[in-house]
Design a protein around this motif. Structure first.
Motif, PDB file in Angstrom:
ATOM      1  N   GLU A 107      22.626 -41.675 -38.935  1.00  0.00           N
ATOM      2  CA  GLU A 107      21.932 -41.714 -37.742  1.00  0.00           C
ATOM      3  C   GLU A 107      20.765 -42.671 -37.484  1.00  0.00           C
ATOM      4  O   GLU A 107      19.836 -42.720 -36.559  1.00  0.00           O
ATOM      5  CB  GLU A 107      21.308 -40.371 -37.651  1.00  0.00           C
ATOM      6  CG  GLU A 107      22.391 -39.062 -37.385  1.00  0.00           C
ATOM      7  CD  GLU A 107      21.766 -37.938 -37.267  1.00  0.00           C
ATOM      8  OE1 GLU A 107      22.387 -36.995 -36.683  1.00  0.00           O
ATOM      9  OE2 GLU A 107      20.526 -37.533 -37.634  1.00  0.00           O
ATOM     10  N   GLU A 108      20.479 -43.524 -38.670  1.00  0.00           N
ATOM     11  CA  GLU A 108      19.509 -44.407 -38.458  1.00  0.00           C
ATOM     12  C   GLU A 108      19.430 -45.579 -37.356  1.00  0.00           C
ATOM     13  O   GLU A 108      18.336 -45.495 -36.656  1.00  0.00           O
ATOM     14  CB  GLU A 108      19.494 -45.356 -40.104  1.00  0.00           C
ATOM     15  CG  GLU A 108      19.106 -44.765 -41.247  1.00  0.00           C
ATOM     16  CD  GLU A 108      20.509 -44.228 -41.700  1.00  0.00           C
ATOM     17  OE1 GLU A 108      20.603 -44.032 -43.169  1.00  0.00           O
ATOM     18  OE2 GLU A 108      21.471 -44.017 -41.183  1.00  0.00           O
ATOM     19  N   LYS A 109      20.619 -45.845 -36.895  1.00  0.00           N
ATOM     20  CA  LYS A 109      20.489 -46.882 -35.734  1.00  0.00           C
ATOM     21  C   LYS A 109      20.115 -46.130 -34.519  1.00  0.00           C
ATOM     22  O   LYS A 109      19.438 -46.571 -33.553  1.00  0.00           O
ATOM     23  CB  LYS A 109      21.943 -47.511 -35.696  1.00  0.00           C
ATOM     24  CG  LYS A 109      22.014 -48.547 -34.668  1.00  0.00           C
ATOM     25  CD  LYS A 109      23.353 -49.205 -34.595  1.00  0.00           C
ATOM     26  CE  LYS A 109      23.423 -50.455 -33.554  1.00  0.00           C
ATOM     27  NZ  LYS A 109      24.741 -50.884 -33.381  1.00  0.00           N
ATOM     28  N   ILE A 110      20.811 -44.850 -34.155  1.00  0.00           N
ATOM     29  CA  ILE A 110      20.160 -44.386 -33.027  1.00  0.00           C
ATOM     30  C   ILE A 110      18.860 -43.814 -32.989  1.00  0.00           C
ATOM     31  O   ILE A 110      18.378 -43.836 -31.772  1.00  0.00           O
ATOM     32  CB  ILE A 110      21.382 -42.921 -32.781  1.00  0.00           C
ATOM     33  CG1 ILE A 110      21.188 -42.664 -31.264  1.00  0.00           C
ATOM     34  CG2 ILE A 110      21.006 -41.847 -33.565  1.00  0.00           C
ATOM     35  CD1 ILE A 110      22.181 -41.569 -30.838  1.00  0.00           C
ATOM     36  N   PHE A 111      18.292 -43.351 -34.059  1.00  0.00           N
ATOM     37  CA  PHE A 111      16.783 -43.192 -34.101  1.00  0.00           C
ATOM     38  C   PHE A 111      15.979 -44.264 -33.658  1.00  0.00           C
ATOM     39  O   PHE A 111      15.235 -44.343 -33.192  1.00  0.00           O
ATOM     40  CB  PHE A 111      16.515 -42.471 -35.375  1.00  0.00           C
ATOM     41  CG  PHE A 111      16.490 -40.981 -35.553  1.00  0.00           C
ATOM     42  CD1 PHE A 111      15.405 -40.261 -35.080  1.00  0.00           C
ATOM     43  CD2 PHE A 111      17.779 -40.456 -36.057  1.00  0.00           C
ATOM     44  CE1 PHE A 111      15.519 -38.876 -35.327  1.00  0.00           C
ATOM     45  CE2 PHE A 111      17.792 -39.026 -36.250  1.00  0.00           C
ATOM     46  CZ  PHE A 111      16.738 -38.154 -35.848  1.00  0.00           C
ATOM     47  N   PHE A 112      16.481 -45.501 -34.403  1.00  0.00           N
ATOM     48  CA  PHE A 112      15.628 -46.673 -34.449  1.00  0.00           C
ATOM     49  C   PHE A 112      15.888 -47.239 -32.888  1.00  0.00           C
ATOM     50  O   PHE A 112      14.542 -47.638 -32.343  1.00  0.00           O
ATOM     51  CB  PHE A 112      16.114 -47.653 -35.432  1.00  0.00           C
ATOM     52  CG  PHE A 112      15.423 -49.004 -35.370  1.00  0.00           C
ATOM     53  CD1 PHE A 112      14.077 -49.017 -35.857  1.00  0.00           C
ATOM     54  CD2 PHE A 112      15.825 -50.062 -34.634  1.00  0.00           C
ATOM     55  CE1 PHE A 112      13.388 -50.201 -35.825  1.00  0.00           C
ATOM     56  CE2 PHE A 112      15.174 -51.298 -34.634  1.00  0.00           C
ATOM     57  CZ  PHE A 112      13.938 -51.330 -35.068  1.00  0.00           C
ATOM     58  N   GLN A 113      17.091 -47.342 -32.298  1.00  0.00           N
ATOM     59  CA  GLN A 113      16.840 -47.800 -30.883  1.00  0.00           C
ATOM     60  C   GLN A 113      16.454 -47.246 -29.875  1.00  0.00           C
ATOM     61  O   GLN A 113      15.872 -47.648 -28.860  1.00  0.00           O
ATOM     62  CB  GLN A 113      18.667 -47.897 -30.597  1.00  0.00           C
ATOM     63  CG  GLN A 113      19.428 -49.017 -31.438  1.00  0.00           C
ATOM     64  CD  GLN A 113      20.883 -49.014 -31.058  1.00  0.00           C
ATOM     65  OE1 GLN A 113      21.361 -48.030 -30.649  1.00  0.00           O
ATOM     66  NE2 GLN A 113      21.566 -50.020 -31.302  1.00  0.00           N
ATOM     67  N   ASN A 114      16.355 -45.808 -30.206  1.00  0.00           N
ATOM     68  CA  ASN A 114      15.496 -45.046 -29.064  1.00  0.00           C
ATOM     69  C   ASN A 114      14.305 -44.590 -29.437  1.00  0.00           C
ATOM     70  O   ASN A 114      13.599 -43.644 -28.608  1.00  0.00           O
ATOM     71  CB  ASN A 114      16.398 -43.436 -28.982  1.00  0.00           C
ATOM     72  CG  ASN A 114      17.853 -43.717 -28.234  1.00  0.00           C
ATOM     73  OD1 ASN A 114      17.866 -43.926 -26.939  1.00  0.00           O
ATOM     74  ND2 ASN A 114      18.991 -43.626 -29.141  1.00  0.00           N
ATOM     75  N   LYS A 115      13.580 -45.144 -30.408  1.00  0.00           N
ATOM     76  CA  LYS A 115      12.309 -44.785 -30.815  1.00  0.00           C
ATOM     77  C   LYS A 115      12.028 -43.542 -31.188  1.00  0.00           C
ATOM     78  O   LYS A 115      10.981 -42.896 -31.084  1.00  0.00           O
ATOM     79  CB  LYS A 115      11.339 -45.599 -29.897  1.00  0.00           C
ATOM     80  CG  LYS A 115      11.331 -47.165 -29.756  1.00  0.00           C
ATOM     81  CD  LYS A 115      10.685 -47.618 -28.886  1.00  0.00           C
ATOM     82  CE  LYS A 115      10.678 -49.049 -28.509  1.00  0.00           C
ATOM     83  NZ  LYS A 115       9.815 -49.684 -27.559  1.00  0.00           N
ATOM     84  N   ASN A 151      13.445 -47.218 -46.321  1.00  0.00           N
ATOM     85  CA  ASN A 151      14.328 -48.507 -46.481  1.00  0.00           C
ATOM     86  C   ASN A 151      14.851 -49.245 -45.342  1.00  0.00           C
ATOM     87  O   ASN A 151      14.502 -50.469 -45.151  1.00  0.00           O
ATOM     88  CB  ASN A 151      15.527 -48.331 -47.334  1.00  0.00           C
ATOM     89  CG  ASN A 151      15.147 -47.933 -48.773  1.00  0.00           C
ATOM     90  OD1 ASN A 151      14.059 -48.461 -49.102  1.00  0.00           O
ATOM     91  ND2 ASN A 151      15.827 -47.079 -49.413  1.00  0.00           N
ATOM     92  N   TYR A 152      15.058 -48.520 -44.394  1.00  0.00           N
ATOM     93  CA  TYR A 152      15.775 -48.804 -42.819  1.00  0.00           C
ATOM     94  C   TYR A 152      14.556 -49.566 -42.097  1.00  0.00           C
ATOM     95  O   TYR A 152      14.582 -50.691 -41.624  1.00  0.00           O
ATOM     96  CB  TYR A 152      16.190 -47.975 -42.132  1.00  0.00           C
ATOM     97  CG  TYR A 152      17.035 -48.416 -40.799  1.00  0.00           C
ATOM     98  CD1 TYR A 152      18.390 -48.595 -40.931  1.00  0.00           C
ATOM     99  CD2 TYR A 152      16.475 -48.221 -39.769  1.00  0.00           C
ATOM    100  CE1 TYR A 152      18.894 -49.016 -39.912  1.00  0.00           C
ATOM    101  CE2 TYR A 152      17.312 -48.671 -38.746  1.00  0.00           C
ATOM    102  CZ  TYR A 152      18.306 -49.271 -38.656  1.00  0.00           C
ATOM    103  OH  TYR A 152      19.002 -49.474 -37.540  1.00  0.00           O
ATOM    104  N   LEU A 153      13.507 -48.822 -42.166  1.00  0.00           N
ATOM    105  CA  LEU A 153      12.231 -49.375 -41.058  1.00  0.00           C
ATOM    106  C   LEU A 153      11.626 -50.651 -41.926  1.00  0.00           C
ATOM    107  O   LEU A 153      11.396 -51.724 -41.301  1.00  0.00           O
ATOM    108  CB  LEU A 153      11.224 -48.358 -41.066  1.00  0.00           C
ATOM    109  CG  LEU A 153      11.705 -47.182 -40.277  1.00  0.00           C
ATOM    110  CD1 LEU A 153      10.337 -46.297 -40.152  1.00  0.00           C
ATOM    111  CD2 LEU A 153      12.110 -47.663 -38.772  1.00  0.00           C
ATOM    112  N   ILE A 154      11.441 -50.590 -43.276  1.00  0.00           N
ATOM    113  CA  ILE A 154      11.039 -51.755 -43.851  1.00  0.00           C
ATOM    114  C   ILE A 154      11.987 -53.070 -43.852  1.00  0.00           C
ATOM    115  O   ILE A 154      11.297 -54.079 -43.769  1.00  0.00           O
ATOM    116  CB  ILE A 154      10.751 -51.381 -45.573  1.00  0.00           C
ATOM    117  CG1 ILE A 154       9.618 -50.511 -45.483  1.00  0.00           C
ATOM    118  CG2 ILE A 154      10.391 -52.811 -46.223  1.00  0.00           C
ATOM    119  CD1 ILE A 154       9.273 -49.690 -46.948  1.00  0.00           C
TER     120      ILE A 154
END
Length: 360
Positions: free
Chosen positions: A88-96, A112-115
């Motif tokens: 789910e990392e991508k969907i969280f990130f794309q939608n903020k 790790n993903y955010l860094i």
């Protein structure tokens, strides 16, 4: 169609009153809980109203709820309580969206993903202080503490927990959880760290429970009014009469003949049943109101229909008149007591086929 289906009437003026009462108690960030379709009241409509009243942080349970809100509203902070789950990392990130990190594994994946993206902005961590439901337990908290260099990279870190007995003001377990949380606060005593302990009940336990953010839910929506005498009921459930019948002494009404008339009576049928959230256990126990006159429910509650003894008002009542199931005469808390359940259960169970009507 107003004479063929039930309505959940939502008083926005009273939501504003309840929000203002909470603001008087806590001067810190208020993050309204709009999970479960804003407790059945309509998440998009309620969020828009709260935004007009200067709220910008909102709490949902899962990513589907977050996506629904995000489709209709922008430029708000949406916290997702159930956390970051598989892939789910991508969907969280794309939608903020902001995942509430409930395990050390979630913490590792998301940081790790955010860094890697070079965007270490906001981080939210839930710790378990005694609910044993979600949130990091002691071992995970220590692992995160040992990686405090990562914590310091973020502009803002919110660490939160949830009280198990906040609706019991005298419960010592509230004190136990607060003291456990204070120890965690001392561990993460960095300038970028903020803390949140109180949902609705915790807000009214006192300032010691407020920390930097409070998360009101049921208190906004008119449940558990014993938290504070200035809180107001918000919701009313009404249903129109679609048929009037006569029941002779000795005849029965409803499934399995659970009601037998002791005298000649007049009955009304309304389109509201257990599929709409009215519990079967209230059969032959509950009551509704015509204006301020109390009328008993009779027979077993059906999936779509309910029978009411309207003998008291037989000369006044007619098809199309609306009966109140809860609201002015019997608030949400009172109806929950009669139904032998909680106001949370009642309000979130009102079906979508009951029209939502917003007042004021």
């Amino acid at each position: 169609m107003q004479y063929s289906h039930s309505k959940l009437i939502i008083n926005l003026k009273n939501i504003k009153n309840n929000l203002n009462i909470i603001k008087k108690f806590s001067k810190n960030t208020i993050c309204p809980v709009i999970k479960a379709n804003a407790y059945g009241l309509g998440d998009v409509e309620i969020a828009k109203f709260l935004i007009k009243n200067k709220c910008k942080d909102f709490w949902v349970a899962n990513i589907s709820e977050a996506l629904k809100i995000n489709k209709n509203i922008s430029n708000i902070n949406i916290y997702v309580a159930n956390g970051l789950n598989k892939n789910e990392e991508k969907i969280f990130f794309q939608n903020k969206f902001i995942p509430v990190l409930n395990t050390y594994e979630q913490f590792q994946k998301w940081t790790n993903y955010l860094i890697q993206k070079k965007l270490p902005n906001k981080l939210v961590i839930q710790v378990d202080t005694g609910m044993c439901r979600s949130g990091m337990q002691h071992e995970d908290i220590l692992k995160v503490y040992n990686e405090r260099s990562i914590i310091r990279k973020f502009k803002e870190v919110i660490i939160l927990t949830h009280l198990a007995s906040a609706d019991e003001k005298k419960s010592q377990y509230n004190v136990v959880q607060k003291n456990r949380f204070l120890k965690i606060q001392s561990m993460f005593n960095y300038p970028n760290c903020k803390f949140s302990l109180a949902a609705s009940g915790g807000i009214f336990l006192g300032k010691d429970y407020h920390f930097d953010m409070v998360r009101p839910g049921i208190a906004l929506y008119g449940g558990k009014l014993f938290f504070n005498k200035q809180l107001k009921n918000v919701v009313s459930l009404v249903s129109p009469i679609i048929q009037i019948n006569r029941l002779k002494k000795g005849e029965t009404a409803g499934y399995n003949q659970s009601y037998k008339a002791k005298r000649n009576i007049v009955t009304a049928t309304i389109p509201l049943g257990y599929a709409d959230g009215v519990k079967i256990k209230i059969s032959n126990i509950g009551y509704v109101f015509y204006k301020d006159i109390k009328l008993p429910m009779i027979g077993r509650i059906s999936m779509d229909l309910m029978i009411v003894d309207v003998t008291k008002v037989k000369n006044k009542i007619k098809i199309g008149d609306h009966l109140e199931v809860f609201g002015k005469n019997l608030n949400l808390d009172g109806f929950a007591r009669v139904s032998q359940t909680s106001p949370y259960d009642i309000i979130t169970s009102v079906s979508e086929r009951c029209e939502r009507v917003y007042l004021n």
